[in-house]
Design a protein around this motif. Sequence first.
Motif, PDB file in Angstrom:
ATOM      1  N   ALA A 143       0.833  -1.208   0.000  1.00  0.00           N
ATOM      2  CA  ALA A 143       0.000   0.000   0.000  1.00  0.00           C
ATOM      3  C   ALA A 143       0.864   1.253   0.000  1.00  0.00           C
ATOM      4  O   ALA A 143       0.566   2.226  -0.701  1.00  0.00           O
ATOM      5  CB  ALA A 143      -0.929  -0.017   1.216  1.00  0.00           C
ATOM      6  N   GLN A 144       1.948   1.249   0.793  1.00  0.00           N
ATOM      7  CA  GLN A 144       2.849   2.404   0.815  1.00  0.00           C
ATOM      8  C   GLN A 144       3.513   2.596  -0.544  1.00  0.00           C
ATOM      9  O   GLN A 144       3.627   3.721  -1.043  1.00  0.00           O
ATOM     10  CB  GLN A 144       3.918   2.228   1.892  1.00  0.00           C
ATOM     11  N   ARG A 145       3.942   1.504  -1.165  1.00  0.00           N
ATOM     12  CA  ARG A 145       4.568   1.576  -2.489  1.00  0.00           C
ATOM     13  C   ARG A 145       3.567   2.099  -3.527  1.00  0.00           C
ATOM     14  O   ARG A 145       3.886   2.943  -4.346  1.00  0.00           O
ATOM     15  CB  ARG A 145       5.104   0.192  -2.869  1.00  0.00           C
ATOM     16  N   SER A 146       2.337   1.609  -3.452  1.00  0.00           N
ATOM     17  CA  SER A 146       1.305   2.056  -4.378  1.00  0.00           C
ATOM     18  C   SER A 146       1.012   3.545  -4.200  1.00  0.00           C
ATOM     19  O   SER A 146       0.856   4.283  -5.182  1.00  0.00           O
ATOM     20  CB  SER A 146       0.031   1.241  -4.153  1.00  0.00           C
ATOM     21  N   THR A 147       0.951   3.991  -2.953  1.00  0.00           N
ATOM     22  CA  THR A 147       0.718   5.417  -2.680  1.00  0.00           C
ATOM     23  C   THR A 147       1.853   6.268  -3.233  1.00  0.00           C
ATOM     24  O   THR A 147       1.624   7.304  -3.864  1.00  0.00           O
ATOM     25  CB  THR A 147       0.592   5.647  -1.161  1.00  0.00           C
ATOM     26  N   ARG A 148       3.097   5.813  -3.044  1.00  0.00           N
ATOM     27  CA  ARG A 148       4.248   6.555  -3.573  1.00  0.00           C
ATOM     28  C   ARG A 148       4.203   6.622  -5.098  1.00  0.00           C
ATOM     29  O   ARG A 148       4.437   7.670  -5.692  1.00  0.00           O
ATOM     30  CB  ARG A 148       5.543   5.906  -3.095  1.00  0.00           C
ATOM     31  N   PHE A 149       3.853   5.498  -5.731  1.00  0.00           N
ATOM     32  CA  PHE A 149       3.763   5.483  -7.193  1.00  0.00           C
ATOM     33  C   PHE A 149       2.661   6.409  -7.701  1.00  0.00           C
ATOM     34  O   PHE A 149       2.818   7.081  -8.718  1.00  0.00           O
ATOM     35  CB  PHE A 149       3.534   4.065  -7.709  1.00  0.00           C
ATOM     36  N   MET A 150       1.541   6.449  -6.986  1.00  0.00           N
ATOM     37  CA  MET A 150       0.445   7.335  -7.405  1.00  0.00           C
ATOM     38  C   MET A 150       0.864   8.803  -7.279  1.00  0.00           C
ATOM     39  O   MET A 150       0.542   9.622  -8.140  1.00  0.00           O
ATOM     40  CB  MET A 150      -0.806   7.069  -6.567  1.00  0.00           C
ATOM     41  N   ARG A 151       1.589   9.144  -6.227  1.00  0.00           N
ATOM     42  CA  ARG A 151       2.085  10.518  -6.084  1.00  0.00           C
ATOM     43  C   ARG A 151       3.050  10.869  -7.215  1.00  0.00           C
ATOM     44  O   ARG A 151       2.990  11.948  -7.799  1.00  0.00           O
ATOM     45  CB  ARG A 151       2.783  10.694  -4.737  1.00  0.00           C
ATOM     46  N   LEU A 163       3.194   9.490 -10.139  1.00  0.00           N
ATOM     47  CA  LEU A 163       2.422   9.577 -11.379  1.00  0.00           C
ATOM     48  C   LEU A 163       1.716  10.922 -11.478  1.00  0.00           C
ATOM     49  O   LEU A 163       1.667  11.525 -12.551  1.00  0.00           O
ATOM     50  CB  LEU A 163       1.412   8.429 -11.449  1.00  0.00           C
ATOM     51  N   GLY A 164       1.190  11.404 -10.353  1.00  0.00           N
ATOM     52  CA  GLY A 164       0.562  12.733 -10.346  1.00  0.00           C
ATOM     53  C   GLY A 164       1.562  13.821 -10.711  1.00  0.00           C
ATOM     54  O   GLY A 164       1.243  14.744 -11.473  1.00  0.00           O
ATOM     55  N   LEU A 165       2.784  13.725 -10.164  1.00  0.00           N
ATOM     56  CA  LEU A 165       3.823  14.704 -10.501  1.00  0.00           C
ATOM     57  C   LEU A 165       4.199  14.628 -11.973  1.00  0.00           C
ATOM     58  O   LEU A 165       4.380  15.658 -12.634  1.00  0.00           O
ATOM     59  CB  LEU A 165       5.064  14.476  -9.640  1.00  0.00           C
ATOM     60  N   LEU A 166       4.309  13.410 -12.509  1.00  0.00           N
ATOM     61  CA  LEU A 166       4.624  13.254 -13.928  1.00  0.00           C
ATOM     62  C   LEU A 166       3.537  13.858 -14.809  1.00  0.00           C
ATOM     63  O   LEU A 166       3.824  14.526 -15.808  1.00  0.00           O
ATOM     64  CB  LEU A 166       4.812  11.779 -14.278  1.00  0.00           C
ATOM     65  N   ARG A 167       2.291  13.637 -14.437  1.00  0.00           N
ATOM     66  CA  ARG A 167       1.180  14.215 -15.211  1.00  0.00           C
ATOM     67  C   ARG A 167       1.216  15.737 -15.161  1.00  0.00           C
ATOM     68  O   ARG A 167       1.002  16.404 -16.167  1.00  0.00           O
ATOM     69  CB  ARG A 167      -0.159  13.705 -14.681  1.00  0.00           C
ATOM     70  N   GLN A 168       1.499  16.288 -13.996  1.00  0.00           N
ATOM     71  CA  GLN A 168       1.574  17.740 -13.846  1.00  0.00           C
ATOM     72  C   GLN A 168       2.708  18.305 -14.697  1.00  0.00           C
ATOM     73  O   GLN A 168       2.531  19.297 -15.410  1.00  0.00           O
ATOM     74  CB  GLN A 168       1.780  18.093 -12.377  1.00  0.00           C
ATOM     75  N   GLN A 169       3.869  17.663 -14.668  1.00  0.00           N
ATOM     76  CA  GLN A 169       4.999  18.124 -15.478  1.00  0.00           C
ATOM     77  C   GLN A 169       4.693  17.991 -16.966  1.00  0.00           C
ATOM     78  O   GLN A 169       5.051  18.866 -17.762  1.00  0.00           O
ATOM     79  CB  GLN A 169       6.258  17.331 -15.134  1.00  0.00           C
ATOM     80  N   HIS A 170       3.991  16.941 -17.353  1.00  0.00           N
ATOM     81  CA  HIS A 170       3.618  16.763 -18.755  1.00  0.00           C
ATOM     82  C   HIS A 170       2.675  17.870 -19.204  1.00  0.00           C
ATOM     83  O   HIS A 170       2.816  18.414 -20.305  1.00  0.00           O
ATOM     84  CB  HIS A 170       2.966  15.389 -18.952  1.00  0.00           C
ATOM     85  N   GLU A 171       1.716  18.215 -18.358  1.00  0.00           N
ATOM     86  CA  GLU A 171       0.792  19.304 -18.694  1.00  0.00           C
ATOM     87  C   GLU A 171       1.538  20.625 -18.833  1.00  0.00           C
ATOM     88  O   GLU A 171       1.247  21.422 -19.722  1.00  0.00           O
ATOM     89  CB  GLU A 171      -0.300  19.417 -17.635  1.00  0.00           C
ATOM     90  N   GLU A 172       2.512  20.872 -17.956  1.00  0.00           N
ATOM     91  CA  GLU A 172       3.302  22.105 -18.052  1.00  0.00           C
ATOM     92  C   GLU A 172       4.105  22.138 -19.352  1.00  0.00           C
ATOM     93  O   GLU A 172       4.190  23.179 -20.010  1.00  0.00           O
ATOM     94  CB  GLU A 172       4.243  22.221 -16.850  1.00  0.00           C
ATOM     95  N   ILE A 173       4.686  21.015 -19.727  1.00  0.00           N
ATOM     96  CA  ILE A 173       5.457  20.945 -20.972  1.00  0.00           C
ATOM     97  C   ILE A 173       4.537  21.180 -22.161  1.00  0.00           C
ATOM     98  O   ILE A 173       4.885  21.920 -23.090  1.00  0.00           O
ATOM     99  CB  ILE A 173       6.183  19.587 -21.079  1.00  0.00           C
ATOM    100  N   GLN A 174       3.351  20.552 -22.122  1.00  0.00           N
ATOM    101  CA  GLN A 174       2.408  20.737 -23.224  1.00  0.00           C
ATOM    102  C   GLN A 174       1.965  22.199 -23.330  1.00  0.00           C
ATOM    103  O   GLN A 174       1.859  22.743 -24.429  1.00  0.00           O
ATOM    104  CB  GLN A 174       1.186  19.838 -23.034  1.00  0.00           C
ATOM    105  N   ALA A 175       1.715  22.845 -22.193  1.00  0.00           N
ATOM    106  CA  ALA A 175       1.307  24.252 -22.211  1.00  0.00           C
ATOM    107  C   ALA A 175       2.435  25.135 -22.739  1.00  0.00           C
ATOM    108  O   ALA A 175       2.193  26.056 -23.532  1.00  0.00           O
ATOM    109  CB  ALA A 175       0.904  24.697 -20.803  1.00  0.00           C
TER     110      ALA A 175
END
Length: 133
Positions: free
Chosen positions: A68-76, A78-90
């Motif tokens: 569960a801790q590993r999954s939570t870390r991966f989800m965080r 992934l959220g950071l990667l998505r945010q950085q991808h959106e910034e790059i796209q913008a």
Amino acid sequence: MALRVIGRLPLSDSGKGHLAKLASLWRSKLDVDAPAEIPLEMADTADARAKVLEWLVVQMTKAQQQGAQRSTRFMRELGLLRQQHEEIQASFQNLEQFVYRHGPQHRKLETTLSPVSGQLPITLRNGSRLVQR
């Protein structure tokens, strides 16, 4: 098999020796630690069964918590990667809009020569002639 083993339970002294050899093989050949040995003294069979099941529940609970801790870390992450991808796209969209607003740069076929420092450069356009004295 080494990836799915939760623990080692020796039922006799010779079994304990075999499991110790197996643990050393895991360490030397697979470069992983052997699963934990279940601490059990074979006095009463019914009591031993309860102790083994209790140990298994504790180990599986630990594994579930770590998962569960590993999954939570991966989800965080992934959220950071998505945010950085959106910034790059913008940023790329802003760059595209800037280029489209200012129009494409027209290229010219020319050669610029600067014969002497301090003089203005001589520009030859396509079809021009240069005569050297």
